[in-house]
Motif scaffolding. Structure first.
Motif, PDB file in Angstrom:
ATOM      1  N   GLN A 116      -5.337  11.529  -5.693  1.00  0.00           N
ATOM      2  CA  GLN A 116      -5.345  12.805  -4.996  1.00  0.00           C
ATOM      3  C   GLN A 116      -4.262  12.780  -3.914  1.00  0.00           C
ATOM      4  OE1 GLN A 116      -9.282  13.375  -3.354  1.00  0.00           O
ATOM      5  NE2 GLN A 116     -10.147  12.159  -5.014  1.00  0.00           N
ATOM      6  N   PRO A 117      -3.433  13.809  -3.829  1.00  0.00           N
ATOM      7  CA  PRO A 117      -2.355  13.808  -2.834  1.00  0.00           C
ATOM      8  C   PRO A 117      -2.845  13.569  -1.402  1.00  0.00           C
ATOM      9  CG  PRO A 117      -2.004  15.569  -4.402  1.00  0.00           C
ATOM     10  CD  PRO A 117      -3.367  14.981  -4.709  1.00  0.00           C
ATOM     11  N   ASN A 118      -3.967  14.165  -1.022  1.00  0.00           N
ATOM     12  CA  ASN A 118      -4.470  13.963   0.335  1.00  0.00           C
ATOM     13  C   ASN A 118      -4.872  12.514   0.572  1.00  0.00           C
ATOM     14  OD1 ASN A 118      -4.126  16.680   0.881  1.00  0.00           O
ATOM     15  ND2 ASN A 118      -6.267  17.189   0.530  1.00  0.00           N
ATOM     16  N   LEU A 119      -5.553  11.914  -0.389  1.00  0.00           N
ATOM     17  CA  LEU A 119      -5.969  10.520  -0.266  1.00  0.00           C
ATOM     18  C   LEU A 119      -4.754   9.599  -0.219  1.00  0.00           C
ATOM     19  CD1 LEU A 119      -8.086   8.268  -0.211  1.00  0.00           C
ATOM     20  CD2 LEU A 119      -8.153   8.393  -2.721  1.00  0.00           C
ATOM     21  N   MET A 120      -3.809   9.823  -1.109  1.00  0.00           N
ATOM     22  CA  MET A 120      -2.615   8.980  -1.139  1.00  0.00           C
ATOM     23  C   MET A 120      -1.855   9.080   0.183  1.00  0.00           C
ATOM     24  SD  MET A 120      -2.626   7.337  -3.981  1.00  0.00           S
ATOM     25  CE  MET A 120      -4.407   7.317  -3.928  1.00  0.00           C
ATOM     26  N   SER A 121      -1.751  10.263   0.741  1.00  0.00           N
ATOM     27  CA  SER A 121      -1.073  10.444   2.020  1.00  0.00           C
ATOM     28  C   SER A 121      -1.806   9.705   3.132  1.00  0.00           C
ATOM     29  CB  SER A 121      -0.977  11.939   2.355  1.00  0.00           C
ATOM     30  OG  SER A 121      -0.357  12.115   3.605  1.00  0.00           O
ATOM     31  N   GLU A 122      -3.140   9.800   3.145  1.00  0.00           N
ATOM     32  CA  GLU A 122      -3.935   9.142   4.174  1.00  0.00           C
ATOM     33  C   GLU A 122      -3.896   7.621   4.059  1.00  0.00           C
ATOM     34  OE1 GLU A 122      -5.716  10.353   6.990  1.00  0.00           O
ATOM     35  OE2 GLU A 122      -4.297  11.938   6.496  1.00  0.00           O
ATOM     36  N   LEU A 123      -3.600   7.099   2.888  1.00  0.00           N
ATOM     37  CA  LEU A 123      -3.457   5.656   2.719  1.00  0.00           C
ATOM     38  C   LEU A 123      -2.031   5.192   3.003  1.00  0.00           C
ATOM     39  CD1 LEU A 123      -5.579   5.137  -0.510  1.00  0.00           C
ATOM     40  CD2 LEU A 123      -6.217   4.548   1.834  1.00  0.00           C
ATOM     41  N   ARG A 124      -1.064   5.960   2.542  1.00  0.00           N
ATOM     42  CA  ARG A 124       0.339   5.554   2.698  1.00  0.00           C
ATOM     43  C   ARG A 124       0.816   5.623   4.150  1.00  0.00           C
ATOM     44  NH1 ARG A 124       2.850   5.541  -2.648  1.00  0.00           N
ATOM     45  NH2 ARG A 124       1.632   6.818  -4.075  1.00  0.00           N
ATOM     46  N   ALA A 125       0.357   6.619   4.913  1.00  0.00           N
ATOM     47  CA  ALA A 125       0.847   6.778   6.287  1.00  0.00           C
ATOM     48  C   ALA A 125       0.503   5.577   7.179  1.00  0.00           C
ATOM     49  CB  ALA A 125       0.318   8.082   6.887  1.00  0.00           C
ATOM     50  N   PRO A 156      -0.487   2.255  -3.696  1.00  0.00           N
ATOM     51  CA  PRO A 156      -1.837   2.044  -3.170  1.00  0.00           C
ATOM     52  C   PRO A 156      -2.875   1.767  -4.256  1.00  0.00           C
ATOM     53  CG  PRO A 156      -1.127   4.317  -2.792  1.00  0.00           C
ATOM     54  CD  PRO A 156       0.035   3.567  -3.349  1.00  0.00           C
ATOM     55  N   GLN A 157      -2.717   2.382  -5.418  1.00  0.00           N
ATOM     56  CA  GLN A 157      -3.701   2.170  -6.487  1.00  0.00           C
ATOM     57  C   GLN A 157      -3.717   0.721  -6.942  1.00  0.00           C
ATOM     58  OE1 GLN A 157      -2.156   5.640  -8.698  1.00  0.00           O
ATOM     59  NE2 GLN A 157      -4.322   6.176  -8.959  1.00  0.00           N
ATOM     60  N   ALA A 158      -2.551   0.132  -7.121  1.00  0.00           N
ATOM     61  CA  ALA A 158      -2.484  -1.266  -7.550  1.00  0.00           C
ATOM     62  C   ALA A 158      -3.009  -2.198  -6.455  1.00  0.00           C
ATOM     63  CB  ALA A 158      -1.058  -1.644  -7.917  1.00  0.00           C
ATOM     64  N   PHE A 159      -2.642  -1.921  -5.214  1.00  0.00           N
ATOM     65  CA  PHE A 159      -3.099  -2.777  -4.114  1.00  0.00           C
ATOM     66  C   PHE A 159      -4.620  -2.775  -4.036  1.00  0.00           C
ATOM     67  CE2 PHE A 159      -4.534  -3.576   0.178  1.00  0.00           C
ATOM     68  CZ  PHE A 159      -3.878  -4.761   0.473  1.00  0.00           C
ATOM     69  N   TYR A 160      -5.212  -1.602  -4.009  1.00  0.00           N
ATOM     70  CA  TYR A 160      -6.667  -1.532  -3.867  1.00  0.00           C
ATOM     71  C   TYR A 160      -7.393  -1.982  -5.125  1.00  0.00           C
ATOM     72  CZ  TYR A 160      -6.200   0.369   0.754  1.00  0.00           C
ATOM     73  OH  TYR A 160      -5.903   0.523   2.083  1.00  0.00           O
ATOM     74  N   ILE A 220       0.836  -1.203   0.000  1.00  0.00           N
ATOM     75  CA  ILE A 220       0.000   0.000   0.000  1.00  0.00           C
ATOM     76  C   ILE A 220       0.868   1.250   0.000  1.00  0.00           C
ATOM     77  CG2 ILE A 220      -1.741   1.318   1.269  1.00  0.00           C
ATOM     78  CD1 ILE A 220      -2.743  -1.405   2.383  1.00  0.00           C
ATOM     79  N   THR A 221       1.942   1.242   0.762  1.00  0.00           N
ATOM     80  CA  THR A 221       2.833   2.408   0.820  1.00  0.00           C
ATOM     81  C   THR A 221       3.415   2.719  -0.553  1.00  0.00           C
ATOM     82  OG1 THR A 221       3.418   1.939   3.126  1.00  0.00           O
ATOM     83  CG2 THR A 221       4.909   3.382   1.896  1.00  0.00           C
ATOM     84  N   ALA A 240      -0.280   2.665   6.214  1.00  0.00           N
ATOM     85  CA  ALA A 240       0.326   1.488   5.590  1.00  0.00           C
ATOM     86  C   ALA A 240       1.796   1.368   5.990  1.00  0.00           C
ATOM     87  CB  ALA A 240       0.186   1.556   4.072  1.00  0.00           C
ATOM     88  N   ALA A 241       2.503   2.486   6.022  1.00  0.00           N
ATOM     89  CA  ALA A 241       3.900   2.468   6.472  1.00  0.00           C
ATOM     90  C   ALA A 241       3.961   2.051   7.940  1.00  0.00           C
ATOM     91  CB  ALA A 241       4.532   3.835   6.264  1.00  0.00           C
ATOM     92  N   ASN A 242       3.006   2.528   8.729  1.00  0.00           N
ATOM     93  CA  ASN A 242       2.916   2.123  10.128  1.00  0.00           C
ATOM     94  C   ASN A 242       2.728   0.608  10.225  1.00  0.00           C
ATOM     95  OD1 ASN A 242       2.597   2.663  13.015  1.00  0.00           O
ATOM     96  ND2 ASN A 242       0.464   2.140  12.668  1.00  0.00           N
TER      97      ASN A 242
END
Length: 141
Positions: free
Chosen positions: A43-52, A29-33, A25-26, A54-56
């Motif tokens: 969208q940068p905001n969406l990607m950030s909210e998914l990647r953060a 994310p587009q391919a994973f989902y 996902i980090t 996921a990195a955790n």
């Protein structure tokens, strides 16, 4: 706690699962989902909210995996694995109740998360059982 092969295997599989999903996902994310039939707009905001988160998840997976390698943190890693996978499962159950039935692939993920949570709990549990045997507590005492 006995540092047995099966317990190490559970933590290894659990840790690798969390690392794999977290990194997937980090990094993309587009391919994973998309594998779940979910189309994301970049969208940068969406990607950030998914990647953060996921990195955790990937970092938590590293800690869980470390419990398979280092005896002194096995119990803590097993408890962490229980919490991580149980939280995912609980979130999915809440969503099932509030949002309706998701796809079969999401339900499969729920099943895997429940199994991994229970296995991690199993790894954590023997510590208490052995302490009860040593103290003379438990059944038949």
């Amino acid at each position: 706690m006995e540092f047995g092969f099966r317990r190490r295997l559970v933590l290894g599989i659990s840790g690798l699962a969390a690392i794999t999903v977290g990194l997937a996902i980090t990094l993309d994310p587009q391919a994973f989902y998309a594998s779940y039939g979910i189309v994301l707009t970049p969208q940068p905001n969406l990607m950030s909210e998914l990647r953060a988160p996921a990195a955790n998840l990937a970092v938590l997976g590293l800690i869980i995996l470390s419990g398979a390698l280092y005896k002194r943190i096995t119990h803590s890693a097993a408890l962490l694995g229980t919490a991580v996978f149980l939280a995912f499962a609980m979130g999915r159950v809440v969503s099932l109740a509030l949002d309706g039935r998701p796809s079969d692939s999401i339900l499969a993920a729920l099943g895997i998360e429940v199994v991994l949570a229970l296995l991690c709990l199993w790894v954590a549990a023997p510590r208490r059982q052995r302490a009860d045997k040593v103290s003379g507590a438990g059944v038949g005492a």
